[in-house]
Write an enzyme that holds these catalytic residues in place. Structure first.
Site, PDB file in Angstrom:
ATOM      1  CE  LYS A 111      -9.474   4.303   7.193  1.00 27.55           C
ATOM      2  NZ  LYS A 111      -8.295   3.765   6.589  1.00 27.55           N
ATOM      3  CE  LYS A 194      -8.033  -2.647   2.493  1.00 27.06           C
ATOM      4  NZ  LYS A 194      -8.572  -1.776   2.205  1.00 27.06           N
ATOM      5  CE  LYS A 197      -0.203   5.931  -1.090  1.00 22.08           C
ATOM      6  NZ  LYS A 197      -0.849   7.092  -1.661  1.00 22.08           N
TER       7      LYS A 197
HETATM    8  P1  TYM Z   1     -10.359   3.199  -1.862  1.00 23.45           P
HETATM    9  O1  TYM Z   1     -10.123   4.582  -2.492  1.00 23.45           O
HETATM   10  O2  TYM Z   1      -9.806   2.588  -0.709  1.00 23.45           O
HETATM   11  O3  TYM Z   1     -10.085   2.177  -3.090  1.00 23.45           O
HETATM   12  C1  TYM Z   1     -10.461   2.195  -4.371  1.00 23.45           C
HETATM   13  C2  TYM Z   1     -10.751   1.001  -5.117  1.00 23.45           C
HETATM   14  O4  TYM Z   1      -9.661   0.103  -5.010  1.00 23.45           O
HETATM   15  C3  TYM Z   1      -9.926  -1.050  -4.454  1.00 23.45           C
HETATM   16  N1  TYM Z   1      -8.869  -1.648  -3.504  1.00 23.45           N
HETATM   17  C4  TYM Z   1      -8.537  -2.831  -3.695  1.00 23.45           C
HETATM   18  N2  TYM Z   1      -8.825  -3.817  -4.501  1.00 23.45           N
HETATM   19  C5  TYM Z   1      -8.283  -5.146  -4.338  1.00 23.45           C
HETATM   20  N3  TYM Z   1      -7.085  -5.335  -3.266  1.00 23.45           N
HETATM   21  C6  TYM Z   1      -6.857  -4.211  -2.906  1.00 23.45           C
HETATM   22  N4  TYM Z   1      -5.666  -4.428  -1.941  1.00 23.45           N
HETATM   23  C7  TYM Z   1      -7.449  -2.832  -2.719  1.00 23.45           C
HETATM   24  N5  TYM Z   1      -7.305  -1.650  -2.408  1.00 23.45           N
HETATM   25  C8  TYM Z   1      -7.995  -0.841  -2.936  1.00 23.45           C
HETATM   26  C9  TYM Z   1     -10.991  -0.707  -3.355  1.00 23.45           C
HETATM   27  O5  TYM Z   1     -12.084  -1.870  -3.301  1.00 23.45           O
HETATM   28  C10 TYM Z   1     -11.867   0.252  -4.412  1.00 23.45           C
HETATM   29  O6  TYM Z   1     -12.838  -0.290  -5.314  1.00 23.45           O
HETATM   30  N6  TYM Z   1     -14.902   3.662  -0.265  1.00 23.45           N
HETATM   31  C11 TYM Z   1     -14.278   3.560  -1.463  1.00 23.45           C
HETATM   32  C12 TYM Z   1     -14.257   4.947  -2.565  1.00 23.45           C
HETATM   33  C13 TYM Z   1     -15.805   5.206  -2.767  1.00 23.45           C
HETATM   34  C14 TYM Z   1     -16.543   4.432  -3.626  1.00 23.45           C
HETATM   35  C15 TYM Z   1     -17.735   5.212  -3.706  1.00 23.45           C
HETATM   36  C16 TYM Z   1     -16.512   3.335  -4.412  1.00 23.45           C
HETATM   37  C17 TYM Z   1     -16.194   6.186  -2.347  1.00 23.45           C
HETATM   38  N7  TYM Z   1     -17.549   6.170  -2.751  1.00 23.45           N
HETATM   39  C18 TYM Z   1     -18.687   4.651  -4.515  1.00 23.45           C
HETATM   40  C19 TYM Z   1     -17.437   2.911  -5.182  1.00 23.45           C
HETATM   41  C20 TYM Z   1     -18.849   3.918  -5.292  1.00 23.45           C
HETATM   42  C21 TYM Z   1     -12.641   3.455  -1.042  1.00 23.45           C
HETATM   43  O7  TYM Z   1     -12.151   3.873   0.013  1.00 23.45           O
HETATM   44  O8  TYM Z   1     -12.012   3.037  -2.034  1.00 23.45           O
END
Ligand code: TYM
Length: 332
Positions: A111, A194, A197
């Protein structure tokens, strides 16, 4: 009963990476765990400090959670910003989170490259806020995709450090969880890493995607110039197409395309057409359900309110105990 916590940032519609990496596990876990599933709206400010319409992005995720089958009577479904106790725990954890370790987190490094003019303290301390989300309910398991593994490691480090510093065994060490054998990484359509967006609209298949857009996106997915000799290794973009098929296609269909690849008779147009058809079968039941749920403002409001109340009950208990452990005492 084991406690489960997980969240998703409200960046718009959820894509199939979010579904297969996270939500699919949420649906199973809510049957026999105490689950807290939230929308990480504070986190979205780390990259978008002045969001144009945060409320509608949050509404979409909430409506999609419900349309996929998350049940507000089984799980606690809430907005991160409805639970201010999270920010208090974030503050305590930040006191014992070090600049060096935060700077080494790979999502921070990425980032910092993509938004060099906005390397803010919130971005640096993203993993402590995430740890606060998880530890506020003292979770055992956190269903996430592979990309969140390092954040979970940080959560364990912070939990452990808190216990050591304050000579307690208060926090458990939560682990990333999936019902698959390994945490999954769903690839995107542009042939790189992966699905995400940030790789652009054409990389993502949204779970509520319109049928014609879905077909077009998949037919335009990146491949290569075809196998040059029998039994050659799959290139990354073609391996990605097969990985997407693994999510939605029958095994015998996948095997027949793999055989066609091995003997060089494969036609990528047919491969993508098959993927588009199977993906359509997976997505079509959700399309209307998502639209209807999004229009049902009363339902969204009822679910968010009930979730906020239940999440705050658990969170305020944690904060009360954490304050005692650290040594805050009231005079009144
Ligand atoms: P985020 O919002 O980027 O994604 C949400 C969830 O989707 C999963 N994910 C994927 N899994 C497999 N392949 C992909 N291409 C893919 N893209 C997204 C992510 O692994 C995630 O589980 N930091 C986290 C949000 C968060 C969170 C938390 C999660 C904030 N606090 C506490 C668990 C516990 C995030 O940015 O996910």
């Amino acid at each position: 009963m084991e406690i489960v916590v997980s969240g998703i940032r409200p960046t718009g519609k959820l894509h199939i990476g979010n579904y297969f990496g996270a939500v699919r596990n949420f649906l199973k876990m809510q049957e026999n765990h105490q689950c807290y599933f939230f929308i990480a709206d504070f986190h979205s400010l780390t990259t978008h400090p002045t969001p144009t319409d945060l409320h509608s992005s949050v509404s979409i995720v909430l409506a999609e959670y419900l349309a996929f089958g998350l049940d507000p009577d089984k799980s606690v479904i809430y907005l991160q910003s409805d639970v201010p106790e999270v920010t208090e725990l974030y503050l305590y954890l930040n006191m014992n989170a070090y600049k060096g370790e935060l700077e080494r987190v790979s999502t921070f490094k990425e980032k910092a490259k993509t938004q060099p003019d906005n390397i803010n303290a919130g971005l640096l301390t993203y993993p402590t806020l995430m740890a606060a989300d998880i530890l506020i309910h003292n979770a055992d398991k956190v269903p996430v995709g592979k990309d969140q593994e390092q954040h979970l490691e940080m959560t364990r480090t912070f939990a452990n450090r808190f216990n050591r510093l304050y000579k307690t065994d208060y926090f458990k060490e939560p682990t990333a969880f999936t019902y698959n054998s390994k945490l999954i990484k769903v690839p995107g359509l542009t042939g790189t890493g992966k699905m995400s967006k940030s790789a652009g609209e054409s990389d993502c298949i949204y779970v509520g995607e319109d049928a014609d857009v879905l077909k077009k996106k998949i037919m335009r997915a990146v491949t290569d110039s075809g196998p040059q000799k029998p039994n050659s290794k799959l290139s990354q973009p073609v391996a990605n197409i097969f990985s997407l098929m693994e999510l939605v296609s029958e095994q015998n269909v996948i095997d027949s395309f793999k055989n066609a690849y091995a003997d060089c008779s494969i036609r990528y147009g047919d491969l993508k057409k098959q993927l588009a058809e199977d993906m359509e079968k997976f997505i079509s039941p959700y399309r209307e359900r998502i639209k209807d749920t999004l229009e049902n403002k009363q339902l969204l409001s009822r679910v968010a309110r009930q979730g906020a109340e239940r999440a705050r009950e658990s969170a305020s208990q944690t904060i009360k105990e954490v304050r005692e452990i650290i040594g805050f005492k009231k005079f009144y």
